[in-house]
Design a protein around this motif. Structure first.
Motif, mmCIF file in Angstrom:
data_model
loop_
_atom_site.group_PDB
_atom_site.id
_atom_site.type_symbol
_atom_site.label_atom_id
_atom_site.label_comp_id
_atom_site.label_asym_id
_atom_site.label_seq_id
_atom_site.Cartn_x
_atom_site.Cartn_y
_atom_site.Cartn_z
ATOM 1 N N ASP A 45 0.828 -1.210 0.000
ATOM 2 C CA ASP A 45 0.000 0.000 0.000
ATOM 3 C C ASP A 45 0.860 1.258 0.000
ATOM 4 O OD1 ASP A 45 -2.327 -1.446 -0.059
ATOM 5 O OD2 ASP A 45 -2.664 -1.348 2.116
ATOM 6 N N ARG A 46 1.950 1.203 0.728
ATOM 7 C CA ARG A 46 2.861 2.348 0.770
ATOM 8 C C ARG A 46 3.506 2.578 -0.595
ATOM 9 N NH1 ARG A 46 7.928 2.623 5.029
ATOM 10 N NH2 ARG A 46 8.840 4.616 4.359
ATOM 11 N N PHE A 47 3.881 1.494 -1.260
ATOM 12 C CA PHE A 47 4.469 1.604 -2.594
ATOM 13 C C PHE A 47 3.435 2.155 -3.578
ATOM 14 C CE2 PHE A 47 5.950 0.282 -6.725
ATOM 15 C CZ PHE A 47 7.329 0.366 -6.642
ATOM 16 N N ARG A 48 2.207 1.674 -3.463
ATOM 17 C CA ARG A 48 1.141 2.144 -4.354
ATOM 18 C C ARG A 48 0.889 3.640 -4.158
ATOM 19 N NH1 ARG A 48 -2.688 -1.222 -6.479
ATOM 20 N NH2 ARG A 48 -2.389 -2.716 -4.785
ATOM 21 N N ASN A 49 0.837 4.057 -2.897
ATOM 22 C CA ASN A 49 0.641 5.479 -2.606
ATOM 23 C C ASN A 49 1.813 6.322 -3.113
ATOM 24 O OD1 ASN A 49 -1.809 4.943 -1.347
ATOM 25 N ND2 ASN A 49 -0.904 4.821 0.704
ATOM 26 N N SER A 50 3.016 5.766 -2.999
ATOM 27 C CA SER A 50 4.206 6.483 -3.477
ATOM 28 C C SER A 50 4.144 6.662 -4.990
ATOM 29 C CB SER A 50 5.472 5.719 -3.092
ATOM 30 O OG SER A 50 5.613 5.643 -1.689
ATOM 31 N N LEU A 153 10.698 8.031 -6.929
ATOM 32 C CA LEU A 153 9.812 7.068 -6.275
ATOM 33 C C LEU A 153 10.452 6.542 -5.002
ATOM 34 C CD1 LEU A 153 7.256 5.279 -6.327
ATOM 35 C CD2 LEU A 153 8.545 3.660 -7.747
ATOM 36 N N HIS A 154 11.742 6.259 -5.075
ATOM 37 C CA HIS A 154 12.495 5.806 -3.907
ATOM 38 C C HIS A 154 12.445 6.838 -2.787
ATOM 39 C CE1 HIS A 154 16.301 5.723 -1.585
ATOM 40 N NE2 HIS A 154 16.122 4.426 -1.595
ATOM 41 N N GLU A 155 12.650 8.108 -3.140
ATOM 42 C CA GLU A 155 12.616 9.177 -2.138
ATOM 43 C C GLU A 155 11.250 9.255 -1.458
ATOM 44 O OE1 GLU A 155 13.606 12.796 -4.058
ATOM 45 O OE2 GLU A 155 15.649 12.194 -4.572
ATOM 46 N N ILE A 156 10.197 9.171 -2.259
ATOM 47 C CA ILE A 156 8.844 9.259 -1.696
ATOM 48 C C ILE A 156 8.575 8.079 -0.773
ATOM 49 C CG2 ILE A 156 6.381 9.290 -2.225
ATOM 50 C CD1 ILE A 156 7.100 10.571 -4.917
ATOM 51 N N TYR A 157 8.945 6.877 -1.226
ATOM 52 C CA TYR A 157 8.679 5.678 -0.429
ATOM 53 C C TYR A 157 9.423 5.716 0.900
ATOM 54 C CZ TYR A 157 8.347 0.770 0.905
ATOM 55 O OH TYR A 157 8.105 -0.386 1.592
ATOM 56 N N VAL A 158 10.684 6.120 0.853
ATOM 57 C CA VAL A 158 11.500 6.133 2.065
ATOM 58 C C VAL A 158 11.045 7.207 3.047
ATOM 59 C CG1 VAL A 158 13.818 6.576 2.955
ATOM 60 C CG2 VAL A 158 13.501 5.107 0.962
ATOM 61 N N SER A 159 10.743 8.390 2.517
ATOM 62 C CA SER A 159 10.420 9.514 3.407
ATOM 63 C C SER A 159 8.945 9.683 3.652
ATOM 64 C CB SER A 159 10.961 10.813 2.799
ATOM 65 O OG SER A 159 10.286 11.116 1.601
ATOM 66 N N GLU A 160 8.123 9.064 2.775
ATOM 67 C CA GLU A 160 6.671 9.275 2.822
ATOM 68 C C GLU A 160 6.352 10.766 2.804
ATOM 69 O OE1 GLU A 160 4.403 5.721 4.933
ATOM 70 O OE2 GLU A 160 5.664 6.785 6.346
ATOM 71 N N ALA A 161 7.138 11.505 2.008
ATOM 72 C CA ALA A 161 6.946 12.953 1.925
ATOM 73 C C ALA A 161 5.619 13.275 1.262
ATOM 74 C CB ALA A 161 8.085 13.583 1.118
#
Length: 221
Positions: A45-50, A153-161
């Protein structure tokens, strides 16, 4: 469909690709297939949201082509949602074979120009092995651009910015500013710039890894 003033001419390289595709409408001449292997746990779900945030922030992932009077023009959907598919193969002993069969079939996909020019899936093989797969038409981007999108995408997934904390990249503005006939005096600039360009991705089946965040092992074909 956007207003008429929100359409943009194709760049000269895009027109070259478009011409080749028009001459071969039933052949996937310009499909680019990439697979990123993640060796580690992924929260689906986190990956999908990212990926949704990535789509919201980068309009190249919302690009489509409209044909009027036989001439192509590009435009950008204001909103595109839920385009990342998810396929769980973790309970199948032949998961890798099934994945390879999927790629073999999907790489021949003929994209409809007035729809999105890519197809993407997150595959699960085990609790610590995932693959992000993307098949995209060269009209929308190239392999290096996909690597840049992966990095974001990596940045968004890691930071959930939050997407509100990130300045949107607008390809529309770049498209408007591109010149089809650059003067010769600019050649020195491009010679200097090329040393700083991200290296091209490896061919499909050749893998590499990244030790932090989402481990990346890109392959393309």
């Amino acid at each position: 469909m956007p207003e008429s003033n929100n359409f943009f001419d194709l760049t000269q390289p895009q027109m070259n690709i478009w011409g080749g595709q028009v001459l071969n409408p039933d052949k996937p001449l310009y499909n680019m297939v990439m697979a990123f292997h993640f060796h580690g746990a992924i929260e689906v779900d986190r990956f999908r949201n990212s990926f949704q945030q990535l789509t919201d922030q980068n309009d190249v992932l919302r690009l489509a082509i409209n044909i009027e009077n036989g001439l192509p023009r590009q435009y950008f959907h204001a909103k595109v949602a839920d385009k990342l598919e998810y396929i769980d193969l973790s309970n199948d002993d032949s998961s890798i074979k099934l994945f390879e069969q999927y790629i073999e079939k999907d790489k021949g996909r003929i994209f409809d120009s007035d729809e999105l020019l890519y197809h993407t899936v997150l595959f699960k093989f085990s609790e610590d092995h995932f693959i992000w797969y993307i098949n995209h038409h060269h009209l929308m981007t190239d392999g290096v651009t996909i690597l840049l999108l992966y990095d974001r995408l990596h940045e968004i997934y890691v930071s959930e910015a939050s997407s509100k904390d990130y300045k949107m990249f607008t390809y529309q503005k770049v498209s408007e500013q591109l010149s089809h006939n650059l003067p010769k005096e600019t050649s020195g600039y491009w010679e200097q710039l090329k040393d700083s360009v991200t290296p091209p991705p490896a061919l499909y089946g050749v893998s590499s890894s990244n030790s932090s965040g989402l481990p990346r092992s890109p392959s393309s074909g």
